[in-house]
Design a protein around this motif. Structure first.
Motif, mmCIF file in Angstrom:
data_model
loop_
_atom_site.group_PDB
_atom_site.id
_atom_site.type_symbol
_atom_site.label_atom_id
_atom_site.label_comp_id
_atom_site.label_asym_id
_atom_site.label_seq_id
_atom_site.Cartn_x
_atom_site.Cartn_y
_atom_site.Cartn_z
ATOM 1 N N TYR A 1 2.804 -11.794 47.627
ATOM 2 C CA TYR A 1 1.983 -10.598 47.795
ATOM 3 C C TYR A 1 1.691 -10.348 49.274
ATOM 4 O O TYR A 1 1.799 -9.223 49.761
ATOM 5 N N ASP B 1 4.593 -8.797 36.986
ATOM 6 C CA ASP B 1 3.857 -8.340 38.169
ATOM 7 C C ASP B 1 2.619 -9.196 38.407
ATOM 8 O O ASP B 1 2.284 -9.513 39.543
ATOM 9 N N MET C 1 2.975 -12.648 40.392
ATOM 10 C CA MET C 1 3.363 -12.728 41.802
ATOM 11 C C MET C 1 2.432 -13.691 42.545
ATOM 12 O O MET C 1 1.216 -13.610 42.411
ATOM 13 N N TYR D 1 -7.652 -13.154 45.037
ATOM 14 C CA TYR D 1 -6.362 -12.705 44.515
ATOM 15 C C TYR D 1 -6.130 -13.299 43.127
ATOM 16 O O TYR D 1 -5.746 -12.595 42.191
ATOM 17 N N ARG E 1 -5.611 -11.387 39.538
ATOM 18 C CA ARG E 1 -4.392 -11.571 38.735
ATOM 19 C C ARG E 1 -4.722 -12.069 37.332
ATOM 20 O O ARG E 1 -4.075 -11.673 36.359
ATOM 21 N N GLU F 1 4.697 -8.924 51.045
ATOM 22 C CA GLU F 1 4.897 -7.524 50.734
ATOM 23 C C GLU F 1 3.877 -6.649 51.455
ATOM 24 O O GLU F 1 4.214 -5.577 51.964
ATOM 25 N N HIS G 1 0.436 -15.464 45.679
ATOM 26 C CA HIS G 1 -0.328 -14.900 46.789
ATOM 27 C C HIS G 1 0.560 -14.769 48.027
ATOM 28 O O HIS G 1 0.477 -13.782 48.757
#
Length: 66
Positions: free
Chosen positions: A57, A49, A52, A23, A27, A60, A54
């Protein structure tokens, strides 16, 4: 044969990476792309954005699956 060895090695490397490491790598690449945007407002949205965490994320993603 050499391709098979390379693919096997790449698979081992990916297996050693945690989802958080993958991740973070994604990013970081996204941040680099954000910095290429000429429009300041678009760049700021993109960087927001890309920032964000981990954990956020994951929350979500879990909510989207339900």
């Amino acid at each position: 044969m050499r391709t098979s060895i390379t693919l096997a090695f790449a698979a081992l490397l990916l297996a050693a990476c945690s989802s958080q490491q993958l991740y973070a790598t994604g990013r970081n690449a996204q941040r680099a792309e954000c910095m290429k945007q000429a429009d300041g407002a678009a760049r700021d949205r993109c960087l927001k954005d890309a920032g964000m965490s981990h954990d956020a994320y994951q929350k979500e993603a879990d909510a989207a699956r339900k």
